[in-house]
Scaffold this motif. Structure first.
Motif, PDB file in Angstrom:
ATOM      1  N   ALA A 198       0.797  -1.076  -0.064  1.00 54.71           N
ATOM      2  CA  ALA A 198       0.042  -0.092   0.020  1.00 54.71           C
ATOM      3  C   ALA A 198       0.807   1.496   0.009  1.00 54.71           C
ATOM      4  O   ALA A 198       0.573   2.302  -0.844  1.00 54.71           O
ATOM      5  N   ARG A 199       2.073   1.035   0.876  1.00 52.69           N
ATOM      6  CA  ARG A 199       2.895   2.410   0.864  1.00 52.69           C
ATOM      7  C   ARG A 199       3.506   2.701  -0.548  1.00 52.69           C
ATOM      8  O   ARG A 199       3.704   3.707  -0.943  1.00 52.69           O
TER       9      ARG A 199
ATOM     10  N   HIS B 271       2.430   1.571  -3.338  1.00 52.43           N
ATOM     11  CA  HIS B 271       1.268   2.140  -4.570  1.00 52.43           C
ATOM     12  C   HIS B 271       0.805   3.322  -4.267  1.00 52.43           C
ATOM     13  O   HIS B 271       0.489   4.398  -5.106  1.00 52.43           O
ATOM     14  N   ASP B 272       0.491   4.012  -2.896  1.00 51.98           N
ATOM     15  CA  ASP B 272      -0.114   5.310  -2.598  1.00 51.98           C
ATOM     16  C   ASP B 272       1.017   6.248  -2.314  1.00 51.98           C
ATOM     17  O   ASP B 272       0.578   7.584  -2.489  1.00 51.98           O
ATOM     18  N   GLU B 273       2.276   5.950  -1.982  1.00 48.39           N
ATOM     19  CA  GLU B 273       3.250   7.093  -1.669  1.00 48.39           C
ATOM     20  C   GLU B 273       4.348   6.926  -2.595  1.00 48.39           C
ATOM     21  O   GLU B 273       4.783   7.986  -3.421  1.00 48.39           O
TER      22      GLU B 273
ATOM     23  N   PRO C 215       3.738   7.312  -6.624  1.00 48.32           N
ATOM     24  CA  PRO C 215       3.054   8.780  -7.181  1.00 48.32           C
ATOM     25  C   PRO C 215       4.189   9.757  -6.635  1.00 48.32           C
ATOM     26  O   PRO C 215       4.231  10.809  -7.609  1.00 48.32           O
ATOM     27  N   GLU C 216       5.199   9.749  -5.830  1.00 45.35           N
ATOM     28  CA  GLU C 216       5.798  10.696  -5.491  1.00 45.35           C
ATOM     29  C   GLU C 216       7.236  10.961  -6.563  1.00 45.35           C
ATOM     30  O   GLU C 216       7.697  11.907  -6.659  1.00 45.35           O
TER      31      GLU C 216
ATOM     32  N   ARG D   7       3.738   5.298 -12.654  1.00 49.42           N
ATOM     33  CA  ARG D   7       2.457   4.928 -12.632  1.00 49.42           C
ATOM     34  C   ARG D   7       2.417   3.336 -12.780  1.00 49.42           C
ATOM     35  O   ARG D   7       3.411   2.859 -13.668  1.00 49.42           O
TER      36      ARG D   7
ATOM     37  N   GLN E 256       7.097  -3.933  -8.429  1.00 49.45           N
ATOM     38  CA  GLN E 256       5.881  -3.548  -9.106  1.00 49.45           C
ATOM     39  C   GLN E 256       6.317  -2.639 -10.494  1.00 49.45           C
ATOM     40  O   GLN E 256       7.045  -1.931 -10.467  1.00 49.45           O
TER      41      GLN E 256
END
Length: 65
Positions: free
Chosen positions: A18-19, A21-23, A26-27, A31, A58
């Motif tokens: 999750a970190r 993918h979410d942080e 994007p930072e 994508r 990923q």
């Protein structure tokens, strides 16, 4: 490709992903381009859960400006 090493039980990988993918992704203006991959470096039959190691990868690409 973005990757990290997770040390610990397999059930604890969710927050790490999750970190990523979410942080992390994007930072860095990236994508995701597919499903993540898990590479298991330990044998769960022989290692204690807290000592298991998993590479989490990923696939990514740069976002268009």
């Amino acid at each position: 490709m973005v990757q990290t090493l997770h040390v610990g039980p397999y059930d604890d990988e969710g927050p790490v992903l999750a970190r990523l993918h979410d942080e992390v992704i994007p930072e860095r203006s990236l994508r995701m381009t597919g499903h993540h991959h898990e590479i298991y470096l330990g044998d769960p039959r022989r290692a204690a859960p807290e000592r298991l190691r998993t590479i989490l990868r990923q696939p990514v690409e740069r976002r268009a400006p």
